[in-house]
Write an enzyme that holds these catalytic residues in place. Structure first.
Site, PDB file in Angstrom:
ATOM      1  N   SER A  27       0.797  -1.229   0.000  1.00  0.00           N
ATOM      2  CA  SER A  27       0.000   0.000   0.000  1.00  0.00           C
ATOM      3  C   SER A  27       0.832   1.283   0.000  1.00  0.00           C
ATOM      4  O   SER A  27       0.309   2.354  -0.291  1.00  0.00           O
ATOM      5  CB  SER A  27      -0.945   0.023   1.202  1.00  0.00           C
ATOM      6  OG  SER A  27      -0.223   0.155   2.409  1.00  0.00           O
TER       7      SER A  27
ATOM      8  N   LYS B 120       0.805   4.673   6.784  1.00  0.00           N
ATOM      9  CA  LYS B 120       0.286   5.497   5.687  1.00  0.00           C
ATOM     10  C   LYS B 120       0.969   6.860   5.752  1.00  0.00           C
ATOM     11  O   LYS B 120       1.704   7.177   6.682  1.00  0.00           O
ATOM     12  CB  LYS B 120      -1.233   5.697   5.810  1.00  0.00           C
ATOM     13  CG  LYS B 120      -2.056   4.424   5.921  1.00  0.00           C
ATOM     14  CD  LYS B 120      -2.119   3.649   4.630  1.00  0.00           C
ATOM     15  CE  LYS B 120      -2.974   2.381   4.780  1.00  0.00           C
ATOM     16  NZ  LYS B 120      -2.863   1.501   3.600  1.00  0.00           N
TER      17      LYS B 120
END
Length: 251
Positions: free
Chosen positions: A21, A91
């Site tokens: 990701s 993230k």
């Protein structure tokens, strides 16, 4: 061992990257070192930082959790290897408390009306075509996060219906990833991209956070004024009716 445990608890902890990701900034299998000291001193994440945070509300529901052996558990406990049991995510912080963030299909991500230049996005991906959003205002003490591999990241955009509205509470943040420590040929620092230093990006957020104060003070100030005016009208009516020889009704 004691030193390693103290370092892991208060200074730096190693984390392993389990997914794609955050490509191409981070690759599956990379080991990153996370600064845990800064949050201890009350500093909140900044825009552009890559952060590790605890699952804020079912983001990892259904994801398998590895079962390490006794030695792996011990080494991860004292900080000599990444933990395989903790359900954490990594993230990039896109917006912080007070910011307005949005991204329309075909357009860039905008923070406080300013378009972000995001060279770290995975080649071939768009800023948000797979999941447009906003405009949204980030609540105080929360952040909006997105993966660099936008088409392969279940980030804030996909959790706007959860208990936090897709935002990550600051108290869930473990720390900032600062270095790719392993493998050796991938060693690199993780600086904040210059696009987050754009002129004017902070002033708008500060204005949003403080704009509610005058409204609140104004509302509080209006209450006694209304009550004073009401009492004055009641007293005037009482005096008028007394002069006319009548008993005033209950107000």
């Amino acid at each position: 061992m004691v030193l390693a445990l103290l370092i892991k608890t208060f200074l730096v902890q190693a984390f392993s990257i389990p997914s794609d990701s955050m490509q191409n900034t981070l690759q599956r299998g990379d080991r990153v070192l996370v600064d845990k000291l800064t949050p201890w001193f009350g500093s909140e994440p900044e825009r552009g930082e890559v952060v590790v945070f605890h699952d804020p509300g079912g983001w990892l529901e259904g994801e398998p959790t590895p079962e390490p052996n006794v030695m792996q558990k011990f080494l991860s406990f004292i900080g000599l290897m990444p933990s395989a049991e903790e359900k954490d995510l990594i993230k990039r912080t896109i917006a912080i408390g007070g910011d307005t963030v949005e991204c329309k299909k075909g357009g860039p991500v905008k923070v406080n009306g300013l378009a972000l230049d995001e060279p770290y996005i995975f080649p071939g991906d768009t800023p948000c075509d797979d999941q447009p959003f906003g405009p949204l205002t980030v609540p105080k003490d929360k952040i909006w996060v997105m993966g660099d591999h936008r088409s392969n990241s279940r980030d804030s955009r996909y959790h706007t219906e959860d208990v936090n509205g897709g935002f990550v509470p600051v108290d869930k943040v473990v720390g900032r990833a600062v270095v790719i420590a392993w493998p050796v040929n991938r060693w690199a620092t993780l600086p904040i991209p210059s696009t987050y230093d754009q002129k004017g990006i902070n002033e708008h957020a500060a204005a949003l956070l403080t704009s509610s104060a005058p409204v609140t003070m104004g509302a509080l100030g209006a209450v006694p004024l209304v009550l004073w005016r009401r009492r004055r009208l009641i007293a005037r009516e009482t005096a008028r009716q007394t002069t006319a020889g009548r008993t005033p009704e209950a107000a």
